[in-house]
Design an enzyme around this catalytic site. Structure first.
Site, PDB file in Angstrom:
ATOM      1  N   LYS A 158      -4.655  15.053  -8.771  1.00  0.00           N
ATOM      2  CA  LYS A 158      -3.859  15.057  -9.993  1.00  0.00           C
ATOM      3  C   LYS A 158      -3.342  16.460 -10.331  1.00  0.00           C
ATOM      4  O   LYS A 158      -2.245  16.612 -10.879  1.00  0.00           O
ATOM      5  CB  LYS A 158      -4.681  14.489 -11.158  1.00  0.00           C
ATOM      6  CG  LYS A 158      -5.023  13.013 -11.000  1.00  0.00           C
ATOM      7  CD  LYS A 158      -3.783  12.142 -10.848  1.00  0.00           C
ATOM      8  CE  LYS A 158      -4.119  10.670 -10.835  1.00  0.00           C
ATOM      9  NZ  LYS A 158      -2.923   9.799 -10.740  1.00  0.00           N
ATOM     10  N   SER A 202      -8.821   0.563 -20.984  1.00  0.00           N
ATOM     11  CA  SER A 202      -8.197  -0.553 -20.283  1.00  0.00           C
ATOM     12  C   SER A 202      -9.299  -1.292 -19.546  1.00  0.00           C
ATOM     13  O   SER A 202     -10.485  -0.934 -19.630  1.00  0.00           O
ATOM     14  CB  SER A 202      -7.142  -0.048 -19.286  1.00  0.00           C
ATOM     15  OG  SER A 202      -7.764   0.602 -18.190  1.00  0.00           O
ATOM     16  N   TYR A 242     -10.232  13.319  -7.001  1.00  0.00           N
ATOM     17  CA  TYR A 242      -9.293  12.844  -8.022  1.00  0.00           C
ATOM     18  C   TYR A 242      -8.677  14.017  -8.774  1.00  0.00           C
ATOM     19  O   TYR A 242      -7.454  14.077  -8.967  1.00  0.00           O
ATOM     20  CB  TYR A 242     -10.022  11.913  -8.988  1.00  0.00           C
ATOM     21  CG  TYR A 242      -9.130  11.284 -10.042  1.00  0.00           C
ATOM     22  CD1 TYR A 242      -8.382  10.153  -9.747  1.00  0.00           C
ATOM     23  CD2 TYR A 242      -9.048  11.820 -11.320  1.00  0.00           C
ATOM     24  CE1 TYR A 242      -7.570   9.565 -10.705  1.00  0.00           C
ATOM     25  CE2 TYR A 242      -8.242  11.242 -12.288  1.00  0.00           C
ATOM     26  CZ  TYR A 242      -7.501  10.120 -11.977  1.00  0.00           C
ATOM     27  OH  TYR A 242      -6.689   9.551 -12.938  1.00  0.00           O
ATOM     28  N   SER A 280      -3.245  13.126 -14.863  1.00  0.00           N
ATOM     29  CA  SER A 280      -4.488  12.893 -15.594  1.00  0.00           C
ATOM     30  C   SER A 280      -4.949  14.193 -16.234  1.00  0.00           C
ATOM     31  O   SER A 280      -4.666  15.288 -15.722  1.00  0.00           O
ATOM     32  CB  SER A 280      -5.571  12.388 -14.646  1.00  0.00           C
ATOM     33  OG  SER A 280      -6.838  12.370 -15.273  1.00  0.00           O
ATOM     34  N   ASP A 292       0.863  -1.183   0.000  1.00  0.00           N
ATOM     35  CA  ASP A 292       0.000   0.000   0.000  1.00  0.00           C
ATOM     36  C   ASP A 292       0.902   1.235   0.000  1.00  0.00           C
ATOM     37  O   ASP A 292       1.683   1.442   0.935  1.00  0.00           O
ATOM     38  CB  ASP A 292      -0.891  -0.013   1.246  1.00  0.00           C
ATOM     39  CG  ASP A 292      -1.933   1.108   1.249  1.00  0.00           C
ATOM     40  OD1 ASP A 292      -1.675   2.172   0.639  1.00  0.00           O
ATOM     41  OD2 ASP A 292      -2.993   0.937   1.870  1.00  0.00           O
ATOM     42  N   VAL A 293       0.813   2.051  -1.035  1.00  0.00           N
ATOM     43  CA  VAL A 293       1.725   3.192  -1.165  1.00  0.00           C
ATOM     44  C   VAL A 293       1.499   4.259  -0.106  1.00  0.00           C
ATOM     45  O   VAL A 293       2.303   5.180   0.028  1.00  0.00           O
ATOM     46  CB  VAL A 293       1.634   3.837  -2.573  1.00  0.00           C
ATOM     47  CG1 VAL A 293       2.088   2.865  -3.636  1.00  0.00           C
ATOM     48  CG2 VAL A 293       0.240   4.377  -2.838  1.00  0.00           C
TER      49      VAL A 293
END
Length: 265
Positions: free
Chosen positions: A176, A207, A172, A158, A73-74
């Site tokens: 970013k 993806s 988000y 992003s 887990d970063v």
């Protein structure tokens, strides 16, 4: 007439060959790992879920001297430090860092504004993964890069952090956008030591994470892309490989848009 003699074009691969990719088990991250392996690098990667790590290793193949991965887990600095120490014991110092790990929660109710659906806990988790994670890794790896006088740091941002977000939520987009600012600040600090720091800002990249082209959200997105198609994870990986290479040494603090013209439009 002056004639220019053209020598061999430089290869992308550097003799500083150890790479760390976060979020490397799926989507863009998986293709970045695949590209670096194809170029002959030794690649370590992490992802949060162990089943995704195992699945990626099965897809990628490779030997123990080429690839190394664990579930990490970063947002947990102690886990990161343990993994980094294992990579160093195996291959030496990490010369190239690709901060790709990121999460993007989806809106539960399309008729209710994003902000009213975003809890403090969800906001904090997105910022932790998408922005604090890259900051922690840069801070952990920069000293060794400084000591060696060489390094490449690539942050995967992003389009949502560059323009009004159409699909992504406020957490988000904020994370970013913050990553672009972190890229510039780190680039300024680390440039004197032979370390470049750049950001890639993908647009709509198809993806398994974004779903099929015929999904309503994707059909809507296609109408905003000037080139008339979706991007691929492989195209983002090619940009990462270039920015990681010695021939990109005069590029730092930049954000490279891979959006099919959507950001420019």
């Amino acid at each position: 007439m002056i004639m220019l003699k053209l020598g061999r074009l430089p290869r992308y691969k550097s003799d500083r060959s150890v790479v760390l990719v976060t979020g490397g088990a799926r989507g863009i991250g998986l293709q970045i790992v695949r590209r670096f392996l194809a170029d002959g690098y030794q690649v370590a990667f992490v992802a949060t879920r162990s089943e995704h790590v195992e699945g990626a290793l099965h897809i990628l193949g490779g030997t123990e001297d080429q690839i190394f991965a664990e579930s990490v887990d970063v947002t947990r600095q102690n886990e990161l430090m343990v993994f980094i120490d294992r990579v160093r014991a195996r291959w030496g110092e990490i010369a190239i860092l690709v901060n790709n790990a990121g999460i993007s929660p989806k809106r539960a109710n399309q008729d209710v504004p994003w902000l009213s659906q975003t809890s403090i806990e969800e906001w904090g988790r997105v910022i932790d993964v998408n922005l604090n994670g890259p900051f922690n890794l840069i801070r952990l790896l920069a000293p060794a890069m400084i000591a060696k006088g060489y390094g490449r740091i690539i942050n995967v941002g992003s389009l949502a952090g560059r323009a009004i977000p159409v699909i992504a939520g406020p957490h988000y987009a904020a994370s970013k956008a913050g990553l672009v600012g972190l890229t510039r600040a780190a680039a300024r600090d680390l440039a004197p030591y032979g370390i470049t720091v750049n950001c890639i800002a993908p647009g709509r990249i198809l993806s398994d994470l974004t779903g099929p082209p015929e999904a309503p959200v994707n059909r809507s997105a296609l109408s905003r892309i000037p080139v008339g198609r979706f991007g691929t994870a492989e195209e983002v990986a090619h940009v990462a490989a270039f920015l990681a290479s010695p021939i990109a040494g005069f590029i730092t603090g930049a954000t490279i848009d891979v959006t099919g013209g959507e950001f420019a439009a």
